[in-house]
Enzyme design. Structure first.
Site, PDB file in Angstrom:
ATOM      1  N   LYS A   1       0.834  -1.230  -0.004  1.00  0.00           N
ATOM      2  CA  LYS A   1       0.090   0.222   0.052  1.00  0.00           C
ATOM      3  C   LYS A   1       0.860   1.448   0.153  1.00  0.00           C
ATOM      4  CE  LYS A   1      -1.243   2.315   3.292  1.00  0.00           C
ATOM      5  NZ  LYS A   1      -1.458   2.928   4.674  1.00  0.00           N
TER       6      LYS A   1
ATOM      7  N   ASP B   1      -5.797  -0.327   0.937  1.00  0.00           N
ATOM      8  CA  ASP B   1      -5.634  -0.425   2.357  1.00  0.00           C
ATOM      9  C   ASP B   1      -7.083  -1.194   2.767  1.00  0.00           C
ATOM     10  OD1 ASP B   1      -7.486   1.493   1.932  1.00  0.00           O
ATOM     11  OD2 ASP B   1      -6.258   3.076   3.110  1.00  0.00           O
TER      12      ASP B   1
END
Length: 420
Positions: free
Chosen positions: A265, A284
């Site tokens: 991420k 996420d």
């Protein structure tokens, strides 16, 4: 001591459907903008830039430091003599056009995404003018290392402390001091880690210092710039980057994963907001919820998101939205933030709050495999025995401070209590 120079207000023609700074500057992309009265201010390339906006124009002015440095030299193309007047305006309009990615027609992109995606078409009208910022790659990298297990308010405080303690003072606006972002070299000294821990950075202190050392001493000068999208290079690209191999988006992503504290991420956040790769889609816990809820992606009760699944989510959105999938993703991400709930269209958003009696449990991103959220009520939790000791709450960037951290301690059931 010489006084700082402050320019007069200038303006750029841009309407609110193409850029809304009140949304773009507070949706979890950059953590250095501060709003004082009706102005947003931040240090960009050695100057404090202040912004305000009306329905037809973006207004800006610049506060220069009393002592100019290498950031403030006029462009090489300048042929006229340098005076205080033209130095004060030096490059700032070009800088803002680049930083705000104004070369892209956002209205056309919204139309493209709306035509391809009914969910985007449903949510987008309430969130026009959300642009991806073209930020400095080094600043973006460190800011999103700070984002691990964190929220926007705390990330902003951490970034402010980094600048105050390790970045040069540039000027004052409204009585507040503004510092530039520290260089990798400024964060390399061995005493920095202990100091950052004292300042409340926790385990992130180690990641910041180790990554700074890698970038400063183990990678060639200009390495980060060499990972940028050639169609959207950094505003002041390091000359040394031209002698290094260029990278594709996937290559840039994989090279960032070699850095300490950088998971998939964080790597995609840097690719999207610091390296100009519009197709990067940071996944996420919040985005995973959106993918499951609105796009029926994956199994409804899936609890783990490995690298293959992470890539599959990104590929799904890239196929749906195209070359600027990361931009479309950010519109939907912003639409789901509690901060902007007053603009909601009635659709239920995935807000996890203490008042609702729910928490999100995820494994820290930097460990192998990304744990996705399991939302459980406190009643259900009381019936379970917590057997995993490495599970921590990760507050998704953009979720406000009402997400709380819980430790997985054993809890006695009522029947156990009565039997004692």
């Amino acid at each position: 001591m010489a006084a700082a120079k402050v320019s007069a207000w200038s303006r750029l023609p841009v309407n609110l459907t193409e850029l809304c700074i009140d949304t773009t500057l507070r949706c979890g992309q950059s953590f250095r903008w501060r709003k004082l009265n009706d102005e947003w201010s931040c240090v960009l390339h050695g100057r404090v830039v202040s912004l305000k906006q009306d329905s037809t124009h973006l207004h800006y002015r610049v506060t220069w430091p009393a002592t100019r440095n290498e950031f403030l030299t006029p462009p090489l193309s300048t042929k006229s003599p340098v005076s205080d007047a033209n130095v004060l305006q030096d490059g700032t309009e070009d800088l803002l056009r680049h930083y705000l990615s104004l070369k892209l027609d956002l209205g056309s992109l919204y139309e493209q995404w709306s035509a391809a995606d009914p969910n985007f078409r449903k949510r987008a009208p309430k969130f026009e003018g959300v642009r991806i910022l073209s930020q400095d790659a080094w600043e973006t990298l460190i800011a999103f290392i700070c984002s691990s297990n964190n929220n926007i308010s705390r990330i902003s405080q951490m970034v402010l402390k980094l600048c105050q303690h390790y970045g040069p003072l540039i000027g004052h606006v409204g009585g507040e001091a503004f510092h530039d972002f520290p260089t990798p070299e400024a964060l390399c000294a061995k005493e920095v880690e202990a100091h950052l821990r004292e300042l409340g950075f926790g385990y992130r202190a180690k990641y910041i210092v180790q990554t700074a050392r890698i970038v400063a001493h183990e990678r060639p000068k200009g390495w980060l710039d060499s990972l940028t999208n050639p169609d959207n290079p950094n505003f002041r690209r390091a000359p040394e980057a031209d002698g290094l191999p260029s990278a594709t988006y996937k290559e840039a992503h994989e090279k960032l994963l070699e850095l300490t504290g950088v998971g998939p991420k964080v790597a995609d956040c840097v690719c999207l907001m610091g390296l100009g790769w519009g197709e990067a889609v940071p996944v996420d816990t919040h985005v995973w919820q959106i993918a499951q809820r609105d796009y029926k992606f994956g199994k409804a009760k899936a609890k783990t998101l490995n690298k293959a699944m992470y890539d599959a989510v990104g590929d799904h959105f890239r196929e749906l939205w195209g070359a600027y999938a990361g931009w479309a993703h950010s519109v939907l991400f912003t639409a789901d933030l509690k901060t902007f709930s007053e603009r909601g269209n009635g659709a239920k958003t995935e807000e996890i709050t203490k008042q609702e009696g729910e928490v999100v449990m995820v494994k820290k991103e930097e460990e192998e495999g990304l744990r996705v959220p399991e939302v459980v009520s406190n009643r259900t939790k009381r019936r379970r025995r917590a057997t995993q000791t490495d599970i921590k709450v990760e507050v998704t960037v953009g979720v406000a401070e009402d997400v709380v951290e819980q430790s997985p301690k054993r809890r006695r059931t009522r029947s156990q209590a009565k039997s004692k």
